[in-house]
Design an enzyme around this catalytic site. Structure first.
Site, PDB file in Angstrom:
ATOM      1  N   CYS A  40       8.737   2.004   1.534  1.00  0.00           N
ATOM      2  CA  CYS A  40       7.751   3.026   1.892  1.00  0.00           C
ATOM      3  C   CYS A  40       8.228   3.970   3.000  1.00  0.00           C
ATOM      4  CB  CYS A  40       6.427   2.362   2.243  1.00  0.00           C
ATOM      5  SG  CYS A  40       5.691   1.575   0.780  1.00  0.00           S
ATOM      6  N   LYS A  50      -3.248   4.584   0.260  1.00  0.00           N
ATOM      7  CA  LYS A  50      -2.536   4.920  -0.977  1.00  0.00           C
ATOM      8  C   LYS A  50      -2.454   3.691  -1.864  1.00  0.00           C
ATOM      9  CE  LYS A  50       1.804   3.844   1.422  1.00  0.00           C
ATOM     10  NZ  LYS A  50       2.213   2.611   0.750  1.00  0.00           N
ATOM     11  N   HIS A  73      -4.568  -1.585  -2.121  1.00  0.00           N
ATOM     12  CA  HIS A  73      -4.629  -1.817  -3.563  1.00  0.00           C
ATOM     13  C   HIS A  73      -5.973  -2.352  -4.046  1.00  0.00           C
ATOM     14  CE1 HIS A  73      -0.460  -0.838  -3.860  1.00  0.00           C
ATOM     15  NE2 HIS A  73      -0.045  -1.886  -3.176  1.00  0.00           N
ATOM     16  N   HIS A 102       2.241  -3.149 -10.441  1.00  0.00           N
ATOM     17  CA  HIS A 102       2.760  -3.256  -9.068  1.00  0.00           C
ATOM     18  C   HIS A 102       2.639  -4.705  -8.569  1.00  0.00           C
ATOM     19  CE1 HIS A 102       3.886  -1.770  -5.136  1.00  0.00           C
ATOM     20  NE2 HIS A 102       2.744  -2.099  -4.582  1.00  0.00           N
ATOM     21  N   ASP A 148       2.616   1.824   6.994  1.00  0.00           N
ATOM     22  CA  ASP A 148       2.277   0.494   6.479  1.00  0.00           C
ATOM     23  C   ASP A 148       2.553  -0.665   7.447  1.00  0.00           C
ATOM     24  OD1 ASP A 148       1.942   2.175   4.314  1.00  0.00           O
ATOM     25  OD2 ASP A 148       3.083   0.977   2.900  1.00  0.00           O
TER      26      ASP A 148
END
Ligand SMILES: [Zn+2]
Length: 192
Positions: A147, A104, A59, A65, A15
């Site tokens: 993460c 993801k 996303h 979230h 990330d």
């Protein structure tokens, strides 16, 4: 029959996206610094890795979230919206030297890179690594306390030997970052 021990190592960049770096919507203080270090590392150590992969928070509609009043534990400001500039890799990362990207979190929170699937053909990260005979992984990126930790713990559970490149990781919070590193070490990761 016993062959020679073959070790094959992958680098997993977790990330390293603009929204997690200064100027982004969920910035870590050391995001730019870590991206710069990793970019330089990509150029200086290509021979160390049989594969280099990157994960991306990506996303579309991740439910709770995202929040307008985030608690920074389970809910967060809007970040890494699919195809947005904030979801792009930091410009210091050499994307031409990444073999595959794993995205993801499209419809729910996903902290571990092992929840990601390949952009090219949807292969889960663990299957992609196994298909290439990868036995060892080095993990670095953002954020140490979220993460990076989740990716490291999943890599250990999947049976990889894991090293965390701690100087190339940025935390949301230094205290929780340090605790996360302890937890990764206790679980079996080597901290470099
Ligand atoms: Zn997210």
């Amino acid at each position: 029959m016993k062959g020679p021990h073959i070790m094959s190592r992958a680098l997993i960049l977790v990330d390293v996206q603009k929204d997690f770096c200064p100027g982004g919507t969920l910035a870590t203080a050391r995001g730019d610094e870590v991206a710069g270090l990793l970019g330089a590392f990509q150029l200086s150590h290509p021979q160390d890795f049989d594969a280099v992969v990157a994960t991306q928070d990506w996303h579309i509609d991740p439910g709770s979230h995202f929040s307008d009043s985030p608690d920074f534990v389970d809910s967060w400001p809007v970040h890494c919206v699919a195809d947005s500039d904030g979801a792009a890799m930091h410009e210091k990362i050499h994307t031409d030297r990444i073999d595959e990207f794993f995205r993801k979190g499209q419809y729910s929170a996903a902290y571990s890179g092992f929840e990601g699937t390949a952009v090219s053909d949807d292969t889960p990260l663990v299957d992609w690594l196994h298909a290439r005979g990868i036995t060892d992984v080095d993990i670095a990126g953002i954020a140490t306390d979220h993460c990076v930790k989740a990716t490291t713990l999943d890599a250990l559970k999947a049976g990889f030997r894991v090293r965390v490149l701690t100087g190339f990781c940025a935390a949301v919070d230094t205290k929780t970052g340090d605790r996360a590193l302890e937890e990764m070490h206790t679980a079996g990761a080597e901290l470099l």
